[in-house]
Structure formats: C-alpha cells, structure tokens
Design a protein around this motif. Structure first.
Motif, PDB file in Angstrom:
ATOM      1  N   UNK A  97       0.836  -1.206   0.000  1.00  0.00           N
ATOM      2  CA  UNK A  97       0.000   0.000   0.000  1.00  0.00           C
ATOM      3  C   UNK A  97       0.868   1.253   0.000  1.00  0.00           C
ATOM      4  N   UNK A  98       0.265   2.361  -0.424  1.00  0.00           N
ATOM      5  CA  UNK A  98       0.984   3.618  -0.550  1.00  0.00           C
ATOM      6  C   UNK A  98       0.502   4.635   0.483  1.00  0.00           C
ATOM      7  N   UNK A  99       1.436   5.420   0.998  1.00  0.00           N
ATOM      8  CA  UNK A  99       1.127   6.594   1.813  1.00  0.00           C
ATOM      9  C   UNK A  99       1.476   7.810   0.969  1.00  0.00           C
ATOM     10  N   UNK A 100       0.455   8.610   0.620  1.00  0.00           N
ATOM     11  CA  UNK A 100       0.682   9.742  -0.267  1.00  0.00           C
ATOM     12  C   UNK A 100       1.555  10.804   0.407  1.00  0.00           C
ATOM     13  N   UNK A 101       2.306  11.535  -0.428  1.00  0.00           N
ATOM     14  CA  UNK A 101       3.112  12.626   0.122  1.00  0.00           C
ATOM     15  C   UNK A 101       2.193  13.706   0.674  1.00  0.00           C
ATOM     16  N   UNK A 102       2.699  14.427   1.645  1.00  0.00           N
ATOM     17  CA  UNK A 102       1.875  15.424   2.320  1.00  0.00           C
ATOM     18  C   UNK A 102       1.598  16.608   1.394  1.00  0.00           C
ATOM     19  N   UNK A 103       0.397  17.157   1.522  1.00  0.00           N
ATOM     20  CA  UNK A 103       0.001  18.337   0.752  1.00  0.00           C
ATOM     21  C   UNK A 103      -0.468  19.421   1.718  1.00  0.00           C
ATOM     22  N   UNK A 104      -0.895  20.556   1.190  1.00  0.00           N
ATOM     23  CA  UNK A 104      -1.259  21.682   2.049  1.00  0.00           C
ATOM     24  C   UNK A 104      -2.583  21.405   2.765  1.00  0.00           C
ATOM     25  N   UNK A 105      -2.705  21.980   3.949  1.00  0.00           N
ATOM     26  CA  UNK A 105      -3.972  22.006   4.672  1.00  0.00           C
ATOM     27  C   UNK A 105      -4.773  23.205   4.191  1.00  0.00           C
ATOM     28  N   UNK A 106      -6.088  23.043   4.035  1.00  0.00           N
ATOM     29  CA  UNK A 106      -6.926  24.101   3.471  1.00  0.00           C
ATOM     30  C   UNK A 106      -7.994  24.545   4.473  1.00  0.00           C
ATOM     31  N   UNK A 107      -8.339  25.828   4.377  1.00  0.00           N
ATOM     32  CA  UNK A 107      -9.416  26.361   5.193  1.00  0.00           C
ATOM     33  C   UNK A 107     -10.236  27.339   4.354  1.00  0.00           C
ATOM     34  N   UNK A 108     -11.560  27.281   4.512  1.00  0.00           N
ATOM     35  CA  UNK A 108     -12.470  28.274   3.958  1.00  0.00           C
ATOM     36  C   UNK A 108     -13.149  28.974   5.122  1.00  0.00           C
ATOM     37  N   UNK A 109     -13.292  30.296   5.022  1.00  0.00           N
ATOM     38  CA  UNK A 109     -13.812  31.055   6.151  1.00  0.00           C
ATOM     39  C   UNK A 109     -14.837  32.074   5.680  1.00  0.00           C
ATOM     40  N   UNK A 110     -15.991  32.084   6.336  1.00  0.00           N
ATOM     41  CA  UNK A 110     -17.038  33.073   6.101  1.00  0.00           C
ATOM     42  C   UNK A 110     -17.205  33.878   7.379  1.00  0.00           C
ATOM     43  N   UNK A 111     -17.142  35.211   7.279  1.00  0.00           N
ATOM     44  CA  UNK A 111     -17.152  36.036   8.491  1.00  0.00           C
ATOM     45  C   UNK A 111     -18.032  37.269   8.300  1.00  0.00           C
ATOM     46  N   UNK A 112     -18.791  37.580   9.345  1.00  0.00           N
ATOM     47  CA  UNK A 112     -19.605  38.793   9.408  1.00  0.00           C
ATOM     48  C   UNK A 112     -19.131  39.602  10.602  1.00  0.00           C
ATOM     49  N   UNK A 113     -18.885  40.892  10.401  1.00  0.00           N
ATOM     50  CA  UNK A 113     -18.375  41.689  11.506  1.00  0.00           C
ATOM     51  C   UNK A 113     -18.847  43.124  11.459  1.00  0.00           C
ATOM     52  N   UNK A 114     -18.775  43.773  12.626  1.00  0.00           N
ATOM     53  CA  UNK A 114     -19.056  45.213  12.742  1.00  0.00           C
ATOM     54  C   UNK A 114     -17.996  45.826  13.636  1.00  0.00           C
ATOM     55  N   UNK A 115     -17.514  46.976  13.218  1.00  0.00           N
ATOM     56  CA  UNK A 115     -16.557  47.714  14.029  1.00  0.00           C
ATOM     57  C   UNK A 115     -16.912  49.192  13.966  1.00  0.00           C
ATOM     58  N   UNK A 116     -17.191  49.798  15.135  1.00  0.00           N
ATOM     59  CA  UNK A 116     -17.539  51.211  15.164  1.00  0.00           C
ATOM     60  C   UNK A 116     -18.164  51.594  16.484  1.00  0.00           C
ATOM     61  N   UNK A 117     -18.672  52.808  16.553  1.00  0.00           N
ATOM     62  CA  UNK A 117     -19.295  53.289  17.782  1.00  0.00           C
ATOM     63  C   UNK A 117     -20.798  53.097  17.704  1.00  0.00           C
TER      64      UNK A 117
END
Length: 825
Positions: free
Chosen positions: A565-585
């Motif tokens: 059996x084969x162990x594949x070479x390592x690849x990048x870790x991925x992330x997707x992010x959805x964000x809602x924010x407010x900054x103010x007075x």
C-alpha cells in the motif's frame, strides 16, 4: 533566477511613472498646541503619504488634481480634508487633531496599505505604542487582553498565542511578520517568538489578524497573523534608556536593560540603533523522563523492575534564560518620491522551549537578518536575507534517555554525560538561510484601488545532519507567489473587495487562494461580510525530517509499505472562512464595539508525527538507504500525513467605553466550538474505528473573557485587567493535559488526570483559571518615567501549556529616561 529578476525589474520599471506634480506642506499639532511628531499624512485610498518631522512639519509631493488627505496620530481623531494641487506649485494646509478613540486608529495589515481600523476588511486587534510605553512588562502580555486570542505563557520569557483552535506544541499556522519581513524559522516554520530581534522601545504598533489572510501574506497566514511595526527614526528621534528589574512568583529575579537611539542627520539621512540584554531564571519545574531500564536502579538507588518505565529528572537542566538583541537602521531619502531603508538585526537566545517530546534546551540560538527596502509614490520593493544558527541546542528528553542507556552499558557517569549523550537525535544544530524578495504596486483609478505584488522565497535548510535528511548540505526549496487586492467604492457607503493569490511551490505545487468581501461604511462604523481561503503548508521538517535515527521521517515523496500500500506525500492544509463583523461606535459615541461571527471549513489537516507502518521505500529510495537506524527500527516509520474535515465556528465581542479621553473600560468575550462528521472514517486519524475529539485535537477553550480599566493621563497612567479561560483538554503528539476519560485511550494509555500517560505525565486540563494583571506609572517630568507591572497579581500557579513549568506571578519595575532628539541643524 534570471527570469525572476527580469520580471521583478520589469514590474519595478512599470511602477515608476513620471507625472506633473506639486507639493502639499504644513504642520500637524494637537488642540493644546503640542507638536505631533510622526503623524501620518496619507492620500485616502492609497499608500501615498509621509510623516511629520520633529517640528511637526511635513511635505508631500502629489500629482496635480484633486485629493483627499487623511491625517492620523495614535490617540487622536483622524482628520480628512480635500485639497487641489496645481502642477509646479506648493499648497499649504495645517492640521490640528483632537483627542480620539479606537474609532480613529489606522492599520496596515488588513489590505497592506494604511486604512482606518473601522474600514479594514479583516478582524484586527491592535496594541499601540502608547500602551506598550505605559506597560512595564513584556509587551506580549498585552496580546492577552485582546479578544479572540488564546494567549499562554510557555516559560518566564516566552509568551505565545494561537487563534481559532488547533494549537499544538509545534504550531506553524500563525504567521509572524516584522516590518514586512517573515519572522519564522527556515526549517521548522515556527514563529521566531523569543528569538526575534525586535526591542520593546522600538515597537510602533502590533496588529493581530484573526482568521486566514493568505491572499496577501502567503501560506501559513492560516489561523492568523501577528504583524509588528517598528518606529521610523525620522519621526521618533531621541534616546531612550531603560532599566527593568523584576522578580517572579517563585522568588527568582530577572533583569532587562534596553537602549534606543534615533537621530535625523539631515533632510536626507536618519538612523536608529537599539539593543537589549535580558537575563532570568525559568520557573521552577522539572519534567519527568520515562525510561525502560533493565537491571538498573532509579535516582533513589532502588532496583527498577525490568520492563517498567520509571520517571527520571531531566538531565543537567539549565534554568538560566538569556537574550541579547540588537538592531540598526539607516534611512535615506534621495528625492521626494524615493525612500531607501536598510535594516539589520541580531539575537542570541538561551532558554527552555516546550516541544511534542518534552523540552528543548535552546543554547545560543542566533538569528541575523539584512533587509533593504525601496519605497516610491506608488510602489514598494524589498529584499531580505535571514540566517538561523545554533550548534548546541538539544532535546532534554532524548539526552536524558541516552545518559541512562550509557550508564546501563557500563560507562562512567562522566562518560555518560559526554558527547555520546547528544547522539540518537538529541542534538539539534542549524545553519539555515532564507532569501526573500518582493515588489508591490499600488494605485487608485477613480473608485478602484489596487494593491498587487510578486514574492519570491528561497529556503536553504541545513541541520548539519542532525534532524533533516540533508547530509550536512543545504536543502533548497523555491516558492513564487503573486497577489492582487482590489477595492471598489460603489458609492459613499458600499464597497466591494476582491483579492486573489497564486503560489507555486517546488514540493507541493500550485495553489490558488481567493478572497471576497462587501463593506458598508457608515459615519459611526463599518459592517463587513467576507469569504476567504487559506492554506497551511508543510514545513521543511515535515517534508525532509530525520529524527531519532530515522524513526521520524519527512513525507515529501510518500512511502510504500510492506503490504504494497501507498502513503501519499503530504500536501497543504486548506481552510475556507465566512465572516460577518461590525466595528464602530454605537449611538453613544463613547462606546466602541468590535464584533464578529465566523464559520470555517478545514480539511486535509497536517497531522503530527504518527505511525504509518513498516515501510520498504521512501519515494523510490529503499528505506534502508534512508533510515540510519534501520537495524533498530527495521523500517518502522512515523511521518506526517493529511486527514479529515472539520467545521469550526464562533464569535468574538469586544467593547470599549470612554468615560473620559483619559479613562476607558474594556470587555471582551470569545466563543469557539466545532462539529465533525462522526460517520466519515476519513476523520478517524488514530485508526481506532471511532471518530471523536481525540482525532480532531481542537486544543482550544470554548469560552474565554476579559475586562479591564485603563487610565492614560499627562502625568499618571495605569491599568487593571482580568481574564478568565475555561478549562480545556489538550493533546499534542506525546503531550497530554486532560481531565480523566478512563474509557478512552490516548497513545496506548487510558486518559487519567494527574497520572502518567505513556512517555509523559498528565497534570490535568489547561486553563480553568481567572487571573488579574495590574500596572501603574508616572511621568516624573519630560525625561524620566517610572512604572511597575504585575502579571498574575495574586501569584497563582497556572497550568497554561504542556512540557513547560506552571507559571507564577511576574512583578517588574521599569525606570525609563527619554532624552530629546539631537538637532540636525
């Protein structure tokens, strides 16, 4: 390399555009008539700008036409004014700033250009120069006061942090940047942390981005980013001398002495030099090293039953902590549209550092860098060279095991402590280099603002054969990336942002990273909705590691196991992010709110070192030609793989109320949690047939909160801040800190609190405490300031991290002398 240089210089040449220009000049002062040195004068929506000099004067060359100029200064409200520039003439415009709040702060990390904090498309936490100057302790402690950040102290001089989960004892997912320069180790990818060359008195601002920001900063701005911005000598001329003695809660003293001198030599030349020496004694703690000895005796002289692992104290534990840091910078302005800056830095560090397999004794680890930067009206270019070197750092756990193995083989105590004890993977040496180059262009075309650039990185890793498959030669790894960030103003309120990055890496190939956002900018604050991707790339250690005579091998080529059996070479870790924010007075302009909610999808996790089985080949190479300890391991290999998919979500709330311009109160709260498909066996990392928290290793508290009061007057200043961290379980390779789960097994042992667990000891969960910090100080006069700080005021014993001492209180006194700038006339 020829093609790269051609491309860089082509972009460079295209960025230099000749246009008819005029000049905008004037002064910047406060409502009290105080000269504001180092105020930022920037054309809105661009990086075109300058700063006021030691007399509050400024000169800004501008293209003929209409512009909006924004003037800002820390602690004051920013001002915007429209101006019309006539070609070949000089226009005078003076600015008087009023005391302000966070609403008026200016940051650069969110879009890699100056912008109001409220209008940044990212969640950014900021620590300003005034806060740093008025705090007698380590400025890293101030990061603990920000929302959304898991702060922990891994030693007396090693504050650290993580953002939004998945912490570990070997965490390379938070990128550290200093003045646009990556401050990370070449081979391991770890942030410099205490190895950094920056000195406290030279810090202008610290910005922490919560969440992925890979589009502008590249791989490993995955969980977040810490950006330290140092002072420009042209706006901070003068001499500062600091003496900083203190004592820890277990009675050990520490001392720091620091010096900064900045001088403007003429209209064209300025320079700065900074230096620091710090010495301390680590918190008292000796970790247990578990050793299986045959026919041997323990430290008390009692016979050890064969096959039973007993705990032994770490061999020759050195609790001395020493840091030597120095930096210098030369700034040259040959013309109105060109700035040239050369900076260099050096550090030499000795301290104890926690890892996945106990503590490392960091010995005389040296960091050097050389950075050359060019800045023009609409362009920026830099190149920098980083050197990392150590000859005598070692893994205490492995050296202790080697020592007892030599004793059991009949060697004398002196012989067992000698060179042989540093074998079998105990010694870590490093002579690695990194070359970086970047060119950036920015401009505004009507309602469209553009920031675009190219980056090149050449890693040259060399462990002198101690922990990499380098054979004492350099491992060269090239990567090339390009990015673009667009900001379009639909109208006076709505803006759209679109950004993208393309990276090509020599080992893990091509990756594309987009980001999109929608901003609603109001008079009081800004709503933002963003979607972005990020990646965490395997480090050189992950790809080419060679630890413990080949028991742990890097996975840049994949493995073939004895069953075919084969162990594949390592690849990048991925992330997707959805964000809602407010900054103010809010309706009451004295109340400042900064809130965000986010949902992340993470997949292809970069695993810790894990048993993959008995291998016959690494790539196309027979394993006996790779594994130096093949006679002992017979091809048994631990390596790094990708696995799983998990969703994380949470929200952060920060509130600041300004009772007066001098007195404010703060509160923050953060929530973090996760969900995982327990029916998907791709998530079964440990292979026990069940998907649970032992596979995902979130390693973060669900709840944390903080509150404080801050006072900053003309003479007196001070703060009190309390933070609470919920108890949480933590697992990182061999390290464990968990409540009892007797029905579950981790690395072959039941999970029992306050008991041995395999090759380490489980002292119980991390966190689970509330603590208070206090600081107070006085400006005795224009030159002398005295202040004091207490971190962990009540000297509680806090379990903040694994493979490190429980922390106690730190009590510091800071004596500071500020001498005025030497006149350039």
């Amino acid at each position: 390399m020829k093609q790269l240089l051609t491309l860089v210089f082509t972009v460079f040449w295209c960025a230099v555009v000749v246009a008819q220009t005029g000049k905008l000049t004037g002064t910047v002062d406060s409502q009290d008539g105080e000269t504001l040195i180092g105020a930022n004068i920037v054309v809105k929506g661009t990086t075109t700008g300058t700063v006021s000099d030691e007399n509050g004067n400024y000169t800004l060359p501008l293209d003929a036409g209409n512009h909006t100029v924004v003037v800002s200064y820390i602690g004051f409200a920013a001002i915007e004014k429209a101006v019309t520039i006539t070609a070949g003439s000089t226009t005078t415009m003076n600015f008087t700033l009023l005391k302000g709040t966070e609403l008026d702060a200016v940051v650069i990390s969110g879009s890699r250009k100056p912008e109001k904090l409220t209008e940044s498309p990212a969640t950014i936490e900021t620590v300003f120069a005034r806060e740093i100057e008025e705090y007698a302790g380590n400025p890293g402690e101030l990061i603990a006061r920000q929302k959304g950040i898991d702060y922990f102290r891994a030693g007396i001089a090693t504050p650290a942090f993580n953002i939004r989960g998945f912490n570990s004892n070997f965490n390379a997912k938070n990128l550290q940047v200093t003045d646009g320069r990556f401050s990370t180790l070449v081979a391991t990818g770890l942030p410099f942390g205490p190895l950094n060359t920056t000195v406290k008195e030279d810090i202008e601002q610290i910005e922490v981005i919560l969440g992925p920001n890979s589009t502008l900063y590249g791989p490993n701005a995955h969980n977040g980013l810490l950006n330290t911005i140092t002072k420009d000598p042209r706006t901070s001329a003068g001499t500062t001398v600091v003496l900083n003695p203190g004592i820890s809660g277990d009675g050990n003293s520490f001392f720091s002495a620091r010096l900064r001198h900045a001088q403007v030599l003429s209209e064209k030349f300025a320079f700065k030099v900074v230096g620091e020496y710090t010495s301390a004694t680590e918190f008292e703690f000796s970790d247990s090293v578990y050793i299986d000895r045959v026919g041997a005796f323990d430290d008390a002289g009692n016979a050890v039953p064969d096959g039973i692992k007993e705990g032994y104290n770490e061999l020759e534990l050195d609790e001395d902590v020493n840091f030597l840091r120095a930096e210098a910078g030369l700034y040259f302005t040959p013309s109105d549209n060109l700035d040239i800056a050369f900076n260099t830095g050096y550090s030499n560090s000795t301290y104890l550092s926690p890892t996945n397999v106990g503590r490392n004794q960091i010995k005389d680890w040296m960091i050097n860098y050389y950075q050359l930067k060019f800045s023009g009206k609409n362009w920026f270019a830099q190149a920098y060279y980083t050197i990392s070197k150590t000859d005598s750092t070692y893994a205490i756990d492995q050296r202790t095991k080697n020592y007892y193995a030599f004793l059991d083989a009949g060697f004398s105590d002196a012989e067992a402590r000698g060179a042989g004890s540093y074998g079998n993977g105990a010694l870590f040496q490093d002579d690695s280099r990194r070359l970086n180059a970047e060119v950036q262009y920015n401009n505004t075309f009507g309602k469209l603002s553009l920031v675009t650039g190219l980056q090149y990185q050449l890693d040259k890793a060399n462990s002198l054969g101690s922990y990499l498959l380098d054979g004492g030669e350099y491992i060269d790894v090239n990567q090339f990336g390009g990015y673009a960030h667009l900001n379009y103003e639909i109208d006076s309120r709505w803006r759209v942002i679109a950004a993208a990055r393309a990276d090509n890496h020599e080992i893990y190939d091509f990756n594309f990273i987009p980001k999109f956002g929608l901003l609603n900018v109001g008079e009081k604050g800004t709503w933002r909705l963003t979607y972005g991707k990020g990646i965490a790339s395997p480090t050189i250690l992950n790809m080419f590691g060679d630890l413990f005579a080949g028991l742990i091998l890097g996975n840049s080529e994949g493995f073939t196991l004895v069953d075919g059996s084969k162990v594949e070479k390592q690849k990048v870790e991925k992330i997707q992010s959805l964000e809602l924010g407010y900054r103010g007075s809010m309706a009451d302009s004295k109340l400042f709110i900064d809130a965000n909610a986010y949902y992340n999808i993470s997949e292809d996790f970069l695993s810790p070192a894990t048993v993959i089985g008995v291998a016959t080949h690494r790539g196309d190479t027979p394993i006996e030609e790779v594994q130096s300890g093949f006679a002992a391991w017979n091809g048994l290999v631990l390596s790094y793989v990708n696995f799983g998919k998990v969703n994380t979500y949470g929200f952060d709330l920060g509130a600041t109320y300004y009772f007066t311009p001098e007195l404010s109160g703060t509160f923050n709260y953060s929530f973090f949690d996760y969900s995982v498909d327990e029916d998907d066996m791709e998530n079964d990392f440990n292979g026990d047939g069940v998907v649970n928290f032992l596979d995902i290793l979130v390693n973060a508290p669900t709840h944390k909160a903080g509150a404080g009061l801050n006072y900053s007057g003309d003479k007196w200043f001070g703060s009190v801040f309390g933070r609470w961290v919920q108890a949480y379980d933590y697992f990182s390779s061999f390290q464990i800190a968990s409540q009892s789960h007797p029905e579950l097994v981790y690395r072959g042992a039941p999970i029992i609190e306050d008991a041995r667990s395999g090759d380490t000891y489980n002292y119980g969960p991390l966190g689970g405490f509330a603590t208070v910090d206090l600081s107070v100080g006085c400006h005795l006069n224009d030159r002398f300031t005295v202040s004091a700080a207490a971190s962990n005021l009540f000297n509680q014993e806090l379990r903040e991290f694994t493979a490190s001492a429980p922390t106690r209180g730190l009590y510091t006194l800071e004596l500071k002398m500020n001498l005025p700038a030497i006149s350039s006339k």
